[in-house]
Design an enzyme around this catalytic site. Structure first.
Site, short mmCIF file in Angstrom:
data_model
loop_
_atom_site.label_atom_id
_atom_site.label_comp_id
_atom_site.label_asym_id
_atom_site.label_seq_id
_atom_site.Cartn_x
_atom_site.Cartn_y
_atom_site.Cartn_z
N CYS A 1 0.82 -1.23 0.00
CA CYS A 1 0.00 0.00 0.00
C CYS A 1 0.85 1.27 0.00
CB CYS A 1 -0.94 -0.01 1.20
SG CYS A 1 -1.94 -1.49 1.24
N ASN B 1 -10.01 -0.51 -0.12
CA ASN B 1 -8.55 -0.43 -0.10
C ASN B 1 -8.01 -0.97 -1.43
OD1 ASN B 1 -5.82 -0.84 0.30
ND2 ASN B 1 -6.04 -1.70 2.36
N HIS C 1 -3.31 6.89 2.59
CA HIS C 1 -3.71 5.59 2.02
C HIS C 1 -5.11 5.26 2.55
CE1 HIS C 1 -4.06 1.51 0.96
NE2 HIS C 1 -3.82 1.03 2.17
O1 UT7 Z 1 -3.73 -1.46 3.74
C1 UT7 Z 1 -2.65 -1.75 4.53
C2 UT7 Z 1 -2.87 -2.06 5.92
N1 UT7 Z 1 -4.16 -2.57 6.27
C3 UT7 Z 1 -4.84 -1.98 7.21
O2 UT7 Z 1 -4.42 -0.95 7.68
C4 UT7 Z 1 -6.07 -2.65 7.73
C5 UT7 Z 1 -6.05 -2.61 9.22
N2 UT7 Z 1 -7.10 -3.31 9.91
C6 UT7 Z 1 -8.41 -2.98 9.87
O3 UT7 Z 1 -8.84 -2.17 9.07
C7 UT7 Z 1 -9.31 -3.62 10.89
O4 UT7 Z 1 -8.51 -4.29 11.83
C8 UT7 Z 1 -10.38 -4.60 10.31
C9 UT7 Z 1 -11.45 -3.83 9.60
C10 UT7 Z 1 -9.73 -5.60 9.41
C11 UT7 Z 1 -11.04 -5.34 11.47
O5 UT7 Z 1 -11.61 -4.42 12.41
P1 UT7 Z 1 -11.30 -4.56 13.98
O6 UT7 Z 1 -12.07 -3.51 14.64
O7 UT7 Z 1 -9.82 -4.54 14.16
O8 UT7 Z 1 -11.94 -5.96 14.32
P2 UT7 Z 1 -11.23 -7.25 14.95
O9 UT7 Z 1 -10.33 -7.91 13.95
O10 UT7 Z 1 -10.67 -6.93 16.29
O11 UT7 Z 1 -12.48 -8.19 15.16
C12 UT7 Z 1 -13.54 -7.84 16.08
C13 UT7 Z 1 -14.65 -8.87 15.92
C14 UT7 Z 1 -14.16 -10.31 15.98
O12 UT7 Z 1 -15.16 -11.08 16.63
P3 UT7 Z 1 -15.02 -11.47 18.18
O13 UT7 Z 1 -13.74 -12.23 18.30
O14 UT7 Z 1 -15.01 -10.17 18.92
O15 UT7 Z 1 -16.24 -12.29 18.43
C15 UT7 Z 1 -14.10 -10.71 14.53
O16 UT7 Z 1 -14.25 -12.12 14.33
O17 UT7 Z 1 -15.27 -8.71 14.64
C16 UT7 Z 1 -15.28 -9.98 13.95
N3 UT7 Z 1 -15.18 -9.71 12.54
C17 UT7 Z 1 -16.24 -9.47 11.75
N4 UT7 Z 1 -17.55 -9.43 12.03
C18 UT7 Z 1 -18.39 -9.14 11.01
C19 UT7 Z 1 -14.05 -9.64 11.78
N5 UT7 Z 1 -14.37 -9.36 10.49
C20 UT7 Z 1 -15.71 -9.25 10.47
C21 UT7 Z 1 -16.65 -8.98 9.43
N6 UT7 Z 1 -17.97 -8.92 9.75
N7 UT7 Z 1 -16.27 -8.74 8.17
#
Ligand code: UT7
Length: 332
Positions: free
Chosen positions: A114, A285, A255
């Site tokens: 990215c 993204n 980004h």
């Molecule tokens: O481009 C280069 C670099 N990339 C980035 O900068 C991306 C960085 N990361 C992110 O944008 C975020 O971390 C995500 C959008 C990928 C995830 O958001 P988050 O707030 O960090 O969520 P998390 O991974 O901590 O997950 C929280 C909960 C989990 O469930 P439990 O364990 O709390 O029950 C996940 O399983 O959300 C769940 N979850 C989802 N639920 C519904 C993860 N993905 C999804 C989904 N829909 N798509």
């Protein structure tokens, strides 16, 4: 010593839209979750017969036309991509050059995920300032749908396809020149975001395992935290190093990974909503294409004027990061 000036911008987004409702029918997610956690509403998906190079060509055509520079004078093309037409060779840059009918330019791809566009901007600047090249076409192009696992809700909601391009050329006028570019990396975070397949580092017991591992894998939450920290520090550093204040920036173009990351960085820097360029809601993204697609958006909306100062800030797999202070310097 010649300076390097950003002359033009162009972008291309494929026609097909994949929205959050459609994704909710594919994996266990919802429009509400995706919108709240990422700000993304929809992303674009390339046709099966539309390659990364095809999107790069469309973006490049606009950038070349808007630069007013004869394409025969372009002496180098660099493409930033993690989803090239072909892994290893030929480079996507050579394919784009041939499709555009460029005259045997130096052509190569780089892999900085990215951060790719900030890296290729720095390469164009360095080649021009050293006097080795005069007119450089840079292209960030991605067909991320080809390396996305549409059964993994942690990644498939984030990524989209598209391309952005720019022409950078030599100038003697310092007021037109790219002011500064910072780039860096830390490979100890490599496992946060990677495609484990295809290289000499991949060993698999079965073809199924190998096929599955060509997709992007991400430790989203850990990546998120490093992203906010790194992006903020990066911008503070480049502004301080150049004696420039946040209010002097006309357009902050980060980004486009996640609205929450962009908002956290914008708030930390006390930037107003008007300064922060946002396209993540409509394109998701697009990795190396995201920054030039965002610059193109404000250009086509008539919001980007000659002489205005852009601050670019990127972060991605590797890990890599980079920032740039760039006046928009079209010739006309
Ligand atoms: O481009 C280069 C670099 N990339 C980035 O900068 C991306 C960085 N990361 C992110 O944008 C975020 O971390 C995500 C959008 C990928 C995830 O958001 P988050 O707030 O960090 O969520 P998390 O991974 O901590 O997950 C929280 C909960 C989990 O469930 P439990 O364990 O709390 O029950 C996940 O399983 O959300 C769940 N979850 C989802 N639920 C519904 C993860 N993905 C999804 C989904 N829909 N798509």
């Amino acid at each position: 010593m010649p300076y390097a000036a950003l002359r033009s911008i162009g972008a291309y987004a494929p026609q097909k839209i994949l929205n959050n409702e459609e994704l909710s029918a594919m994996v266990d997610t919802s429009d509400d979750w995706i919108t709240k956690r990422t700000g993304i509403k929809e992303r674009r998906i390339a046709r099966e017969d539309e390659y990364t190079s095809d999107m790069g060509v469309e973006a490049a055509k606009k950038a070349i036309e808007r630069s007013g520079i004869d394409k025969d004078e372009i002496d180098m093309i660099v493409c930033a991509t993690i989803s090239p037409d072909y892994f290893c060779m030929p480079s996507t840059a050579t394919i784009i050059a041939t499709k555009l009918g460029l005259k045997n330019p130096t052509a190569f791809d780089i892999s900085a995920a990215c951060t790719g566009f900030v890296y290729i901007l720095s390469i164009a600047k360095a080649f021009i300032e050293s006097g080795m090249k005069k007119k450089v076409l840079i292209v960030g192009a991605e067909k991320l749908s080809a390396i996305t696992d549409y059964t993994d809700r942690g990644t498939c909601i984030l990524f989209g396809d598209g391309a952005g391009a720019a022409v950078v050329s030599a100038t003697d006028d310092k007021s037109e020149a790219i002011i500064d570019i910072h780039t860096g990396s830390d490979g100890s975070f490599a496992d946060l975001l990677m495609t484990p397949n295809g290289g000499s580092g991949s060993a698999h017991d079965s073809l199924e395992q190998e096929a599955a591992s060509c997709f992007m894998q991400m430790k989203g939450n850990e990546t998120f935290k490093v992203a906010v920290r790194t992006l903020t520090k990066d911008v503070v550093d480049i502004l301080e190093a150049n004696g420039i204040k946040g209010e002097d920036i006309k357009h902050f173009v980060p980004h486009q990974a996640n609205y929450r990351i962009i908002k956290a960085v914008g708030d930390a820097l006390k930037l107003s909503d008007e300064q922060v360029v946002l396209t993540v809601h409509k394109y998701g993204n697009t990795s190396g294409a995201s920054i030039p697609m965002a610059i193109n958006e404000i250009y086509e909306d008539g919001k980007l004027k000659k002489g205005e100062l852009l601050l670019l800030d990127a972060f991605g797999g590797g890990l890599t990061w980079g920032s740039a202070l760039v006046p928009f310097s079209p010739k006309n």
